[in-house]
Motif scaffolding. Structure first.
Motif, mmCIF file in Angstrom:
data_model
loop_
_atom_site.group_PDB
_atom_site.id
_atom_site.type_symbol
_atom_site.label_atom_id
_atom_site.label_comp_id
_atom_site.label_asym_id
_atom_site.label_seq_id
_atom_site.Cartn_x
_atom_site.Cartn_y
_atom_site.Cartn_z
ATOM 1 N N GLU A 221 -103.102 51.997 -30.258
ATOM 2 C CA GLU A 221 -104.412 52.598 -30.492
ATOM 3 C C GLU A 221 -105.417 51.538 -30.940
ATOM 4 O O GLU A 221 -106.567 51.552 -30.512
ATOM 5 N N LYS A 222 -104.979 50.608 -31.776
ATOM 6 C CA LYS A 222 -105.865 49.531 -32.223
ATOM 7 C C LYS A 222 -106.265 48.647 -31.049
ATOM 8 O O LYS A 222 -107.428 48.265 -30.918
ATOM 9 N N LEU A 223 -105.318 48.303 -30.189
ATOM 10 C CA LEU A 223 -105.628 47.468 -29.031
ATOM 11 C C LEU A 223 -106.590 48.183 -28.088
ATOM 12 O O LEU A 223 -107.575 47.611 -27.636
ATOM 13 N N GLN A 224 -106.295 49.431 -27.801
ATOM 14 C CA GLN A 224 -107.116 50.181 -26.862
ATOM 15 C C GLN A 224 -108.506 50.473 -27.400
ATOM 16 O O GLN A 224 -109.444 50.664 -26.638
ATOM 17 N N SER A 225 -108.672 50.462 -28.708
ATOM 18 C CA SER A 225 -109.979 50.778 -29.299
ATOM 19 C C SER A 225 -111.039 49.737 -28.960
ATOM 20 O O SER A 225 -112.232 50.014 -29.076
ATOM 21 N N VAL A 226 -110.644 48.542 -28.537
ATOM 22 C CA VAL A 226 -111.626 47.518 -28.184
ATOM 23 C C VAL A 226 -111.906 47.453 -26.685
ATOM 24 O O VAL A 226 -112.628 46.579 -26.223
ATOM 25 N N ALA A 227 -111.358 48.383 -25.912
ATOM 26 C CA ALA A 227 -111.720 48.484 -24.500
ATOM 27 C C ALA A 227 -113.191 48.892 -24.428
ATOM 28 O O ALA A 227 -113.660 49.703 -25.236
ATOM 29 N N SER B 133 -99.890 36.563 -11.296
ATOM 30 C CA SER B 133 -99.485 35.672 -12.386
ATOM 31 C C SER B 133 -100.296 35.920 -13.653
ATOM 32 O O SER B 133 -101.039 35.057 -14.102
ATOM 33 N N PRO B 134 -100.146 37.107 -14.248
ATOM 34 C CA PRO B 134 -100.885 37.348 -15.487
ATOM 35 C C PRO B 134 -100.344 36.454 -16.601
ATOM 36 O O PRO B 134 -99.194 36.016 -16.553
ATOM 37 N N THR B 135 -101.183 36.187 -17.583
ATOM 38 C CA THR B 135 -100.736 35.387 -18.725
ATOM 39 C C THR B 135 -99.813 36.246 -19.596
ATOM 40 O O THR B 135 -99.828 37.477 -19.509
ATOM 41 N N GLN B 136 -99.043 35.600 -20.434
ATOM 42 C CA GLN B 136 -98.169 36.351 -21.334
ATOM 43 C C GLN B 136 -98.965 37.273 -22.260
ATOM 44 O O GLN B 136 -98.592 38.433 -22.433
ATOM 45 N N PRO B 137 -100.082 36.808 -22.832
ATOM 46 C CA PRO B 137 -100.876 37.739 -23.644
ATOM 47 C C PRO B 137 -101.373 38.947 -22.847
ATOM 48 O O PRO B 137 -101.417 40.057 -23.361
ATOM 49 N N GLN B 138 -101.736 38.742 -21.577
ATOM 50 C CA GLN B 138 -102.171 39.875 -20.749
ATOM 51 C C GLN B 138 -101.024 40.864 -20.556
ATOM 52 O O GLN B 138 -101.229 42.075 -20.632
ATOM 53 N N ARG B 139 -99.838 40.368 -20.293
ATOM 54 C CA ARG B 139 -98.673 41.254 -20.128
ATOM 55 C C ARG B 139 -98.410 42.044 -21.405
ATOM 56 O O ARG B 139 -98.135 43.240 -21.369
ATOM 57 N N THR B 140 -98.481 41.352 -22.533
ATOM 58 C CA THR B 140 -98.220 41.997 -23.821
ATOM 59 C C THR B 140 -99.257 43.078 -24.107
ATOM 60 O O THR B 140 -98.918 44.203 -24.453
ATOM 61 N N ILE B 141 -100.529 42.739 -23.937
ATOM 62 C CA ILE B 141 -101.606 43.697 -24.188
ATOM 63 C C ILE B 141 -101.537 44.866 -23.217
ATOM 64 O O ILE B 141 -101.757 46.019 -23.598
ATOM 65 N N ALA B 142 -101.202 44.610 -21.959
ATOM 66 C CA ALA B 142 -101.142 45.663 -20.939
ATOM 67 C C ALA B 142 -100.126 46.747 -21.296
ATOM 68 O O ALA B 142 -100.285 47.897 -20.884
ATOM 69 N N GLN B 143 -99.116 46.392 -22.064
ATOM 70 C CA GLN B 143 -98.119 47.387 -22.473
ATOM 71 C C GLN B 143 -98.761 48.562 -23.199
ATOM 72 O O GLN B 143 -98.303 49.695 -23.072
#
Length: 112
Positions: free
Chosen positions: A6-12, A91-101
Motif C-alpha cells: 500500500e505504501k509503494l502503490q500510494s506514490v503511483a 530486462s527490467p532492473t532488480q528494483p523494478q521487479r521488486t516494486i512490481a510485486q
C-alpha cells in the motif's frame, strides 16, 4: 506484506492527491498495462504503442524508471515506441521487479 505494498502503490501518479499531481509531477504522456512474462514483462496490448514517438519519452515501469541500469531508457522522437519498450521490458532492473510485486500480488494493473 500488504501494508508495505500500500505504501509503494500510494506514490503511483494516479493515487497522488490532485494538488501534488499538479505541482510536483507531470502526468504520463502515455500509459499502457504490462503483464509479467518470465523474468520480465510484456505489453498487454502491444498495438497501442506501435507508433513513432512524437516527442522524447522517458519510460517508467510502475513507479520505477530504468535509471538503475545506468540508462534512462529514453525513447527518442520518431523512434517506434513499441520496439524500444518491448526490449526494455525484457530486462527490467532488480528494483523494478521488486516494486512490481506490489502491483502483481495485489492484482492491481501494472502500468508502463
Amino acid at each position: 506484506m500488504v501494508h508495505v505494498y500500500e505504501k509503494l502503490q500510494s506514490v503511483a501518479f494516479e493515487r497522488l492527491p490532485e494538488p501534488i499531481q499538479k505541482v510536483y509531477l507531470t502526468a504520463p504522456v502515455l500509459s499502457a498495462i504490462v503483464e509479467a512474462e518470465g523474468s520480465g514483462f510484456k505489453l498487454a496490448t502491444p498495438s497501442l504503442l506501435d507508433r513513432p514517438a512524437n516527442q522524447a519519452l522517458v519510460p517508467k515501469l510502475g513507479i520505477k524508471s530504468w535509471r538503475d541500469s545506468g540508462s534512462l531508457g529514453v525513447i527518442y522522437e520518431g523512434v517506434n515506441i513499441r520496439t524500444v519498450i518491448e526490449r526494455l521490458l525484457q530486462s527490467p532492473t532488480q528494483p523494478q521487479r521488486t516494486i512490481a510485486q506490489a502491483w502483481i500480488e495485489t492484482g492491481t494493473p501494472l502500468k508502463l
